[in-house]
Design a protein around this motif. Sequence first.
Motif, short mmCIF file in Angstrom:
data_model
loop_
_atom_site.label_atom_id
_atom_site.label_comp_id
_atom_site.label_asym_id
_atom_site.label_seq_id
_atom_site.Cartn_x
_atom_site.Cartn_y
_atom_site.Cartn_z
N GLU A 18 0.85 -1.19 0.00
CA GLU A 18 0.00 0.00 0.00
C GLU A 18 0.88 1.24 0.00
O GLU A 18 0.63 2.20 -0.75
N GLU A 21 2.47 1.75 -3.41
CA GLU A 21 1.49 2.29 -4.36
C GLU A 21 1.28 3.78 -4.12
O GLU A 21 1.17 4.57 -5.06
N ASP A 25 1.66 6.73 -6.68
CA ASP A 25 0.56 7.66 -6.95
C ASP A 25 1.02 9.10 -6.82
O ASP A 25 0.63 9.97 -7.59
N ASP A 109 -1.89 1.92 -16.31
CA ASP A 109 -0.84 2.25 -15.35
C ASP A 109 -1.15 3.64 -14.81
O ASP A 109 -0.82 4.64 -15.42
N SER A 110 -1.85 3.65 -13.67
CA SER A 110 -2.28 4.90 -13.08
C SER A 110 -3.25 5.62 -14.02
O SER A 110 -4.40 5.23 -14.09
N THR A 213 -5.16 -6.33 -13.09
CA THR A 213 -4.95 -4.94 -13.49
C THR A 213 -5.75 -4.74 -14.78
O THR A 213 -5.70 -5.59 -15.65
N THR A 215 -6.88 -4.42 -18.26
CA THR A 215 -6.09 -4.86 -19.41
C THR A 215 -6.97 -4.91 -20.65
O THR A 215 -8.16 -5.18 -20.56
N LYS B 56 -3.46 -9.42 -3.75
CA LYS B 56 -3.22 -8.01 -4.02
C LYS B 56 -2.77 -7.76 -5.46
O LYS B 56 -2.63 -6.61 -5.88
N GLY B 57 -2.49 -8.81 -6.21
CA GLY B 57 -2.12 -8.62 -7.60
C GLY B 57 -0.63 -8.49 -7.85
O GLY B 57 -0.21 -8.18 -8.95
N TYR B 58 0.18 -8.74 -6.83
CA TYR B 58 1.63 -8.65 -7.02
C TYR B 58 2.24 -10.00 -7.38
O TYR B 58 3.41 -10.10 -7.69
N ARG B 72 0.72 -5.93 -11.05
CA ARG B 72 0.84 -4.65 -10.36
C ARG B 72 2.28 -4.27 -10.10
O ARG B 72 2.58 -3.13 -9.75
N ARG B 75 3.72 -1.44 -12.65
CA ARG B 75 3.58 -0.03 -12.38
C ARG B 75 4.66 0.46 -11.43
O ARG B 75 5.26 1.53 -11.61
#
Lengths: 253, 253
Positions: A18, A21, A25, A109-110, A213, A215, B56-58, B72, B75
């Motif tokens: 988190e 990320e 961000d 991607d964001s 993600t 796609t 979590k997608g990692y 993820r 990114r």
Amino acid sequence: MAEKAAGGGVQSVERVFELLELITDAGGEVTLSELSSSTDLPLPTIHRLLRTLVTKGYARQLPNRRYALGPRLIRLGEGANKQLGALARPQLKHLVDSLGETSNMAVLDSDMVIYIAQVPSPHSMRMFTEVGRRAHTHDTGVGKAILAQLGDDAVRSIVARAGMPTPTEKSIKSIDELLEELGRIRGRGYSIDEQEQELGVRCFAMAVPNAPTPTAISVSGPVSRVDERFAEKAVPLLRAAAQTISDELNLAS
Amino acid sequence: MAEKAAGGGVQSVERVFELLELITDAGGEVTLSELSSSTDLPLPTIHRLLRTLVTKGYARQLPNRRYALGPRLIRLGEGANKQLGALARPQLKHLVDSLGETSNMAVLDSDMVIYIAQVPSPHSMRMFTEVGRRAHTHDTGVGKAILAQLGDDAVRSIVARAGMPTPTEKSIKSIDELLEELGRIRGRGYSIDEQEQELGVRCFAMAVPNAPTPTAISVSGPVSRVDERFAEKAVPLLRAAAQTISDELNLAS
DNA sequence: ATAATAATATCCATAATACGGAAACTAACT
DNA sequence: AGTTAGTTTCCGTATTATGGATATTATTAT
């Protein structure tokens, strides 16, 4: 005591990602207290987590004392990219073999899309995109297909952050116009890039359902070849390919 | 009880990244038990850690039940890349302004180098490398500069894994030849790519000292312009730039 | 320059969190 | 169908991460 969203996740791991990320961000640089106001974690916890990342090279501390993403993330990202591309490439190859036009896969991607994999068309026509390249969402087939999967509020904030340049006179110029178009895409199940990114280039794209993600995949080529008759063949193939990729992505437990 | 190597790191975080690195090392796909024999972690622990990553997608779980890197991470890797490039770019720009030739920064990624940032020369000469591109270590200026920072054993294993292709007749052909060359580089403080990657292209490169990930910068151009007189100007500038980047990277706590 | 302020970093007692041995389950091989 | 190897779940234990309070360092104001 505290109701955590996920049942059996390791908390410190969830928290550390988190934080990563949030740093991303924020554009790559954050101060400790910015992080503590974005999350509701106490400062000492954030600090300890970040220190672990820093000593391992997954985060860096700048002269400003700010925290940034670390170089060792690059390798992991590259690895994930390669891996995902490998998964998609056979499907993209199949599209190219059947349709004769260039096929791409991209992820959100964001606030932009990144092209993850490409199989170029056999035609000797230059490529418009390259793997790793970033593009806007509102003027690309894959971008619009991805946006159509999101809520209007998410779309607004993405477009607000990324802006809406208009590379051609056909490009979508306003958020309202875009939201309308996304409605049409939702109804139809695929998106069309009608020379919005580059004059003379048309593209059909479809989201990969249930991807971790957001796609999408696409086929694109010159308007002369990529016409309505092309679409009749392309759309079912795109749908099948998207479904296959989705299945492979989501085959968990 | 158990003496842990790092003093104050969060264990589960350290472990989770160790696992991600192992997955990457293994080429993107691993089974649980492979991981448990690579580490000395018990299976349930690895499983729990990975499950957290997957939700979590990692990380992803493939049909084979194998585990792979998750989307993820892309990114985050991109973010780190951008950030690091931003740090180096002013220095590279300064080199280009002073020397008139293309300047690059690259990091070691497992057994190859990845170009992280580039400032192209004002001369209208085509670029030989691009950001994100991977190259071998033994036939590039940045690669050799990085290898010279490592021990012979590490060099051997890198070259063994990556192989030693010879793009030109000037390329280094054997590991012994390479180790000799690395000795010269250590003595001299910088490396020379003498048309080893591409005929007609010479390159001076220098490692960035104390970088968290092995890193080097370079200037390169046609042999006609990039000669001994050029080196006299270039080497001190490279040294200064490498030092500045090092300082910015390492200014922690 | 010096003081006031705000941020970051360290301590350490607490208990919640992650741990891992053992067992259940599932797929792969014979 | 039987056996083996690998993966996943369970759950009592104590190690590990936690976060309030405190010390330290940077930053701004005077």
